[in-house]
Design a protein around this motif. Structure first.
Motif, PDB file in Angstrom:
ATOM      1  N   HIS A   1       1.089  -1.060   0.227  1.00 48.81           N
ATOM      2  CA  HIS A   1      -0.314  -0.137   0.007  1.00 48.81           C
ATOM      3  C   HIS A   1       0.631   1.059  -0.004  1.00 48.81           C
ATOM      4  O   HIS A   1       0.276   2.596  -0.233  1.00 48.81           O
ATOM      5  N   HIS A   2       2.420   1.066   0.006  1.00 46.36           N
ATOM      6  CA  HIS A   2       2.806   2.647   0.021  1.00 46.36           C
ATOM      7  C   HIS A   2       3.332   2.716  -1.301  1.00 46.36           C
ATOM      8  O   HIS A   2       3.971   3.183  -1.894  1.00 46.36           O
ATOM      9  N   ILE A   3       2.319   3.037  -2.294  1.00 44.92           N
ATOM     10  CA  ILE A   3       2.080   3.810  -3.145  1.00 44.92           C
ATOM     11  C   ILE A   3       1.668   4.618  -2.941  1.00 44.92           C
ATOM     12  O   ILE A   3       0.780   5.337  -2.758  1.00 44.92           O
ATOM     13  N   GLU A   4       1.443   6.234  -4.795  1.00 42.34           N
ATOM     14  CA  GLU A   4       1.190   7.167  -5.209  1.00 42.34           C
ATOM     15  C   GLU A   4      -0.385   6.979  -6.023  1.00 42.34           C
ATOM     16  O   GLU A   4      -0.414   6.125  -6.751  1.00 42.34           O
TER      17      GLU A   4
ATOM     18  N   GLY B   1     -12.128  18.286   0.970  1.00 38.66           N
ATOM     19  CA  GLY B   1     -10.526  17.867   1.195  1.00 38.66           C
ATOM     20  C   GLY B   1     -10.438  16.622   0.244  1.00 38.66           C
ATOM     21  O   GLY B   1     -11.616  15.726  -0.510  1.00 38.66           O
ATOM     22  N   SER B   2      -9.444  16.717  -0.837  1.00 41.97           N
ATOM     23  CA  SER B   2      -8.819  15.957  -1.408  1.00 41.97           C
ATOM     24  C   SER B   2      -7.422  14.355  -0.764  1.00 41.97           C
ATOM     25  O   SER B   2      -7.668  14.495   0.425  1.00 41.97           O
ATOM     26  N   SER B   3      -7.886  13.149  -1.131  1.00 42.57           N
ATOM     27  CA  SER B   3      -7.264  12.204  -0.327  1.00 42.57           C
ATOM     28  C   SER B   3      -5.968  11.133  -1.441  1.00 42.57           C
ATOM     29  O   SER B   3      -5.580  10.521  -0.734  1.00 42.57           O
ATOM     30  N   GLU B   4      -5.699  12.326  -2.395  1.00 49.16           N
ATOM     31  CA  GLU B   4      -4.362  11.924  -3.326  1.00 49.16           C
ATOM     32  C   GLU B   4      -2.697  12.099  -1.940  1.00 49.16           C
ATOM     33  O   GLU B   4      -3.049  12.867  -1.061  1.00 49.16           O
ATOM     34  N   GLY B   5      -1.977  10.863  -2.710  1.00 48.34           N
ATOM     35  CA  GLY B   5      -0.497  10.790  -1.354  1.00 48.34           C
ATOM     36  C   GLY B   5      -0.558   9.251  -1.506  1.00 48.34           C
ATOM     37  O   GLY B   5      -1.010   8.321  -2.057  1.00 48.34           O
ATOM     38  N   LEU B   6      -0.321   9.279   0.030  1.00 46.16           N
ATOM     39  CA  LEU B   6       0.155   7.304  -0.123  1.00 46.16           C
ATOM     40  C   LEU B   6      -1.008   6.496   0.094  1.00 46.16           C
ATOM     41  O   LEU B   6      -1.131   7.179   1.342  1.00 46.16           O
ATOM     42  N   LEU B   7      -1.392   5.909  -0.406  1.00 46.81           N
ATOM     43  CA  LEU B   7      -2.082   5.120  -0.284  1.00 46.81           C
ATOM     44  C   LEU B   7      -2.188   4.602   1.719  1.00 46.81           C
ATOM     45  O   LEU B   7      -2.929   5.264   2.491  1.00 46.81           O
ATOM     46  N   ASP B   8      -1.215   4.031   1.596  1.00 46.55           N
ATOM     47  CA  ASP B   8      -1.235   3.653   3.258  1.00 46.55           C
ATOM     48  C   ASP B   8      -1.567   4.531   4.547  1.00 46.55           C
ATOM     49  O   ASP B   8      -1.853   4.750   5.648  1.00 46.55           O
ATOM     50  N   GLU B   9      -1.133   5.865   3.590  1.00 53.38           N
ATOM     51  CA  GLU B   9      -1.708   7.153   4.913  1.00 53.38           C
ATOM     52  C   GLU B   9      -2.950   7.530   4.484  1.00 53.38           C
ATOM     53  O   GLU B   9      -3.167   8.032   5.244  1.00 53.38           O
ATOM     54  N   ARG B  10      -3.736   7.111   3.339  1.00 60.40           N
ATOM     55  CA  ARG B  10      -4.273   8.106   3.487  1.00 60.40           C
ATOM     56  C   ARG B  10      -6.202   7.235   3.424  1.00 60.40           C
ATOM     57  O   ARG B  10      -7.424   7.369   3.570  1.00 60.40           O
ATOM     58  N   LEU B  11      -5.683   5.693   3.637  1.00 58.37           N
ATOM     59  CA  LEU B  11      -6.731   4.989   3.963  1.00 58.37           C
ATOM     60  C   LEU B  11      -6.548   3.855   4.929  1.00 58.37           C
ATOM     61  O   LEU B  11      -5.710   3.322   5.024  1.00 58.37           O
TER      62      LEU B  11
END
Length: 250
Positions: A60-63, A110-120
């Protein structure tokens, strides 16, 4: 005296591996998926890219672009939503993300783009578990198009085309092969207290919308927008709600 109004059977089929193939198929806990990118671009000219990828557990550590939805994969086998038989997959979820060619994110408040492991956040109601596979659908719109309510909805429709290829396979699988089965009955008992749960949902436009009574659980086809019915109150039975009759587009 207890009266049964509706009966719903949900049969679960667990998926342990997902890979790409020239044809979508489902067998022995193994899901092969065909990318419908070509078909999507023909139907929705405003879509520049329709990218599908497989995210396995602990990867999950992906953009990612902004998360628009997490969608279970379920289909009606018998009856309408809230009744009959529904087949559903466990061990795998669809994640829809989106942006345009300039990098502008599709989001509300609010947007949730970024690193998946930090956003989900995993292991929550409505999100994948830590051992689940995620089929990631990322939609990129052409930069010159105006982001309207209809255009926003087309992104969900495009994603649903991908899911429908899996649903068609799930309809055909033998119900006796289910790894889990749940039987639900909507009942009414005389002289018992009647309870209603009031759920306030969004209905303002663009992605701030909800659909009711699509053809498929958590689907889009033939769904009725809460906006188009004037945000009027709607009564759902417990089994209709359980069976995915309400689909959030926020």
């Amino acid at each position: 005296m207890k009266k049964i109004q509706r009966q719903l059977v949900i049969k679960c089929f667990h998926v342990e591996k997902v890979e790409f193939a020239s044809k979508t198929s489902l067998r022995d806990h193994f899901l092969s998926i065909y990318n419908v990118s070509k078909e999507v671009k023909e139907l929705f000219p405003a879509i520049s890219e329709f990218n599908v990828s497989i995210i396995n557990p602990q990867q999950h550590h992906i953009e990612i672009n902004s998360i628009m939805d997490i969608i279970p994969i379920s289909t009606k086998v018998l009856g309408e939503l809230g009744t009959g038989i529904t087949h559903t997959l466990t061990g795998v979820y669809i994640m829809l993300t989106g942006a345009d060619e300039s990098g502008k994110q599709f989001n509300e408040f609010g947007s949730s783009e970024g690193l998946l492991d930090e956003r989900l956040t995993l292991n929550k109601a409505g999100t994948p578990g830590e051992n689940d596979i995620i089929i990631h659908v990322d939609v990129i719109l052409k930069g010159e198009v105006s982001f309207t309510r209809n255009l926003a909805f087309s992104i969900f429709q495009a994603c649903d085309l991908q899911i429908q290829t899996i649903r068609e396979c799930l309809k055909m699988i033998n119900g006796q092969a289910a790894t889990e089965r749940y039987d639900y009955c909507d009942t009414v008992e005389k002289d018992k207290t009647r309870i209603a749960i009031v759920k306030q949902v969004a209905g303002q436009g663009a992605m701030y919308d909800n659909l009711l009574f699509s053809n498929e659980p958590s689907g889009t086809e033939e769904g009725i927008s809460i906006i188009d019915i004037g945000n009027m109150p709607i009564v759902l039975s417990p089994n209709e709600y359980r069976d995915g009759a309400l689909r959030s587009l926020t």
